[in-house]
Scaffold this motif. Structure first.
Motif, mmCIF file in Angstrom:
data_model
loop_
_atom_site.group_PDB
_atom_site.id
_atom_site.type_symbol
_atom_site.label_atom_id
_atom_site.label_comp_id
_atom_site.label_asym_id
_atom_site.label_seq_id
_atom_site.Cartn_x
_atom_site.Cartn_y
_atom_site.Cartn_z
ATOM 1 N N THR A 53 15.839 -11.173 8.946
ATOM 2 C CA THR A 53 16.172 -11.469 8.560
ATOM 3 C C THR A 53 16.081 -10.321 7.140
ATOM 4 O OG1 THR A 53 16.842 -13.556 7.590
ATOM 5 C CG2 THR A 53 17.631 -12.949 9.797
ATOM 6 N N GLU A 54 15.194 -10.752 6.673
ATOM 7 C CA GLU A 54 15.360 -10.189 4.875
ATOM 8 C C GLU A 54 14.557 -8.695 4.573
ATOM 9 O OE1 GLU A 54 11.771 -12.391 2.971
ATOM 10 O OE2 GLU A 54 13.179 -13.143 2.020
ATOM 11 N N ALA A 55 13.890 -7.986 6.108
ATOM 12 C CA ALA A 55 13.778 -6.947 6.252
ATOM 13 C C ALA A 55 15.484 -6.917 6.812
ATOM 14 C CB ALA A 55 12.652 -6.576 7.473
ATOM 15 N N LEU A 56 15.478 -6.612 7.950
ATOM 16 C CA LEU A 56 17.214 -6.640 8.711
ATOM 17 C C LEU A 56 17.911 -6.198 7.605
ATOM 18 C CD1 LEU A 56 19.082 -5.454 11.117
ATOM 19 C CD2 LEU A 56 19.036 -7.661 10.814
ATOM 20 N N HIS A 57 18.540 -7.340 6.535
ATOM 21 C CA HIS A 57 19.548 -7.334 5.740
ATOM 22 C C HIS A 57 19.228 -6.329 4.249
ATOM 23 C CE1 HIS A 57 21.232 -11.361 6.977
ATOM 24 N NE2 HIS A 57 21.024 -10.564 7.838
ATOM 25 N N GLU A 58 17.526 -6.465 3.999
ATOM 26 C CA GLU A 58 17.851 -5.078 2.901
ATOM 27 C C GLU A 58 17.918 -3.496 3.865
ATOM 28 O OE1 GLU A 58 16.554 -3.735 -0.629
ATOM 29 O OE2 GLU A 58 17.213 -5.634 0.363
ATOM 30 N N MET A 99 6.435 2.632 18.486
ATOM 31 C CA MET A 99 7.490 2.544 17.024
ATOM 32 C C MET A 99 9.064 1.428 17.877
ATOM 33 S SD MET A 99 6.823 5.561 14.539
ATOM 34 C CE MET A 99 7.910 5.222 13.258
ATOM 35 N N ARG A 100 9.633 0.617 17.434
ATOM 36 C CA ARG A 100 10.520 0.353 17.803
ATOM 37 C C ARG A 100 11.858 0.737 17.631
ATOM 38 N NH1 ARG A 100 7.710 -3.031 20.608
ATOM 39 N NH2 ARG A 100 8.267 -5.536 20.163
ATOM 40 N N VAL A 101 12.103 1.667 16.452
ATOM 41 C CA VAL A 101 12.756 2.487 15.287
ATOM 42 C C VAL A 101 12.386 3.879 14.901
ATOM 43 C CG1 VAL A 101 14.739 2.302 14.039
ATOM 44 C CG2 VAL A 101 14.095 0.927 14.839
ATOM 45 N N GLY A 102 13.034 4.967 16.006
ATOM 46 C CA GLY A 102 12.541 6.447 16.370
ATOM 47 C C GLY A 102 13.570 6.956 14.291
ATOM 48 N N ILE A 103 12.944 7.721 14.122
ATOM 49 C CA ILE A 103 14.111 8.237 12.497
ATOM 50 C C ILE A 103 13.176 10.052 12.493
ATOM 51 C CG2 ILE A 103 12.323 8.049 10.817
ATOM 52 C CD1 ILE A 103 14.720 7.948 9.247
ATOM 53 N N GLU A 104 14.862 10.922 13.022
ATOM 54 C CA GLU A 104 14.517 12.347 12.986
ATOM 55 C C GLU A 104 15.308 12.658 12.266
ATOM 56 O OE1 GLU A 104 15.093 14.562 16.630
ATOM 57 O OE2 GLU A 104 14.492 12.258 17.441
ATOM 58 N N ALA A 161 14.451 -3.640 26.326
ATOM 59 C CA ALA A 161 14.642 -4.557 26.159
ATOM 60 C C ALA A 161 16.335 -5.342 25.458
ATOM 61 C CB ALA A 161 13.641 -5.624 25.488
ATOM 62 N N GLY A 162 16.198 -4.524 26.061
ATOM 63 C CA GLY A 162 18.335 -4.758 24.917
ATOM 64 C C GLY A 162 18.501 -4.046 23.424
ATOM 65 N N ASN A 163 17.014 -3.713 23.139
ATOM 66 C CA ASN A 163 16.884 -2.744 22.306
ATOM 67 C C ASN A 163 17.060 -4.270 21.482
ATOM 68 O OD1 ASN A 163 16.710 -0.515 21.434
ATOM 69 N ND2 ASN A 163 18.624 -0.522 22.636
ATOM 70 N N ALA A 164 16.275 -5.714 21.861
ATOM 71 C CA ALA A 164 16.522 -7.327 20.790
ATOM 72 C C ALA A 164 15.599 -6.549 19.389
ATOM 73 C CB ALA A 164 15.927 -7.969 21.908
ATOM 74 N N ILE A 165 16.269 -7.584 18.461
ATOM 75 C CA ILE A 165 16.050 -7.261 17.191
ATOM 76 C C ILE A 165 14.726 -8.031 16.832
ATOM 77 C CG2 ILE A 165 15.925 -6.724 15.045
ATOM 78 C CD1 ILE A 165 19.151 -6.311 15.786
ATOM 79 N N ASP A 166 13.746 -7.909 17.101
ATOM 80 C CA ASP A 166 12.389 -8.666 16.448
ATOM 81 C C ASP A 166 11.988 -8.012 15.127
ATOM 82 O OD1 ASP A 166 11.147 -6.373 17.112
ATOM 83 O OD2 ASP A 166 9.423 -6.638 18.761
ATOM 84 N N LEU A 167 11.017 -8.731 14.559
ATOM 85 C CA LEU A 167 10.288 -8.771 13.647
ATOM 86 C C LEU A 167 9.838 -7.091 13.138
ATOM 87 C CD1 LEU A 167 9.528 -9.924 10.558
ATOM 88 C CD2 LEU A 167 7.402 -9.989 11.270
ATOM 89 N N GLU A 168 8.926 -6.652 14.210
ATOM 90 C CA GLU A 168 8.742 -5.069 13.729
ATOM 91 C C GLU A 168 10.053 -4.049 14.148
ATOM 92 O OE1 GLU A 168 5.991 -2.058 16.158
ATOM 93 O OE2 GLU A 168 5.556 -3.569 16.955
ATOM 94 N N MET A 169 11.269 -4.510 14.633
ATOM 95 C CA MET A 169 11.894 -3.918 14.851
ATOM 96 C C MET A 169 13.252 -3.416 13.120
ATOM 97 S SD MET A 169 15.399 -3.426 17.113
ATOM 98 C CE MET A 169 14.587 -2.248 18.170
#
Length: 264
Positions: free
Chosen positions: A83-88, A1-6, A22-30
């Motif tokens: 950007t739609e996912a990130l901005h939302e 998973m690109r993003v973990g949540i606890e 990868a420097g936590n570069a933001i791709d579509l999955e992240m």
């Protein structure tokens, strides 16, 4: 998973960018992972959010390797999806009452600046540095960078940052208002955890109202804003949180906001 949540039972959510290699570069999955994390925080009614990035750098911005594999219309569609996912995700985090603490280290660039700037309290390690980077590769800003930067550092300085892409060390970032404060790199995690825990114990509804008042005040005339403040204060004073806060003050004890209903 690109993003973990606890999400802990006490109401603290820890959201982690997990592409350290990868420097936590933001791709579509992240980007989609951040959106799901934001929605999970909203569903759980968390009391505070701690945002961190694994590895040497908090977030170096968009994943240019992913983007470079596409061109033309396909690239445009892909970037709109990212950007739609990130901005939302950013809109969702902003809409909940829980305040966010961001702990940033190493390189913070592009959308990483947007994530850092969007947090209510941003702690920077003394080894952190900030670079807009967008125009350096012929891109335009995203992640709210063109909205947050002028509000945090002023429009003239924001344009300097965005157009020259100069590197801003952590100490200077604090001096111009880009981050809240700077801490030693080896103390960042502990200080961020302490800050998030203090906010978790606080009056969540009052925090949410305060966050919205500050945001609204940036574009509101004084008269209507004073009316909003008056209504917000009256509602907060009548809530369980407000009653607990006053009772604790008069009783010379620490308030126990976690026992009060934030919505009363």
């Amino acid at each position: 998973m690109r993003v973990g949540i606890e999400i802990h039972g006490d109401g603290l959510a820890h959201v982690t960018l997990r592409r350290g290699e990868a420097g936590n570069a933001i791709d579509l999955e992240m980007a989609r992972g951040l959106l799901e994390a934001a929605r999970a925080c909203g569903r759980a009614g968390v009391r505070a959010v701690l945002l961190t990035g694994e590895g040497k750098s908090f977030c170096v911005g968009g994943d240019l390797r992913e983007f470079s594999r596409l061109s033309g219309e396909a690239l445009e569609k892909h970037l709109i999806a990212v950007t739609e996912a990130l901005h939302e995700a950013q809109r969702t985090f902003a809409a909940i009452d829980a305040p966010m603490v961001a702990a940033v280290q190493g390189a913070v660039a592009g959308a990483g600046i947007g994530l850092a700037a969007a947090a209510d309290v941003t702690l920077a390690a003394d080894d952190a540095s900030f670079t807009a980077a967008y125009t350096g590769i012929g891109y335009a800003p995203d992640a709210g960078v063109s909205w947050f930067l002028p509000r945090l550092v002023g429009p003239k300085r924001a344009l300097d940052v965005l157009l020259t892409n100069r590197r801003i060390p952590a100490a200077q970032a604090a001096a111009i208002g880009l981050v809240s404060r700077v801490v030693a790199a080896d103390e960042l995690a502990a200080e961020a955890a302490r800050t998030a825990e203090a906010l978790r114990r606080g009056p969540t509804a009052a925090f949410g109202v305060t966050r919205r008042l500050v945001a609204a005040g940036l574009t509101s005339d004084l008269g209507p804003h004073l009316d909003r403040e008056a209504r917000a204060l009256a509602a907060a004073a009548a809530s369980d949180e407000g009653r607990e806060g006053v009772a604790a003050f008069l009783g010379k004890r620490a308030p126990e906001f976690t026992r009060a209903s934030p919505r009363s």
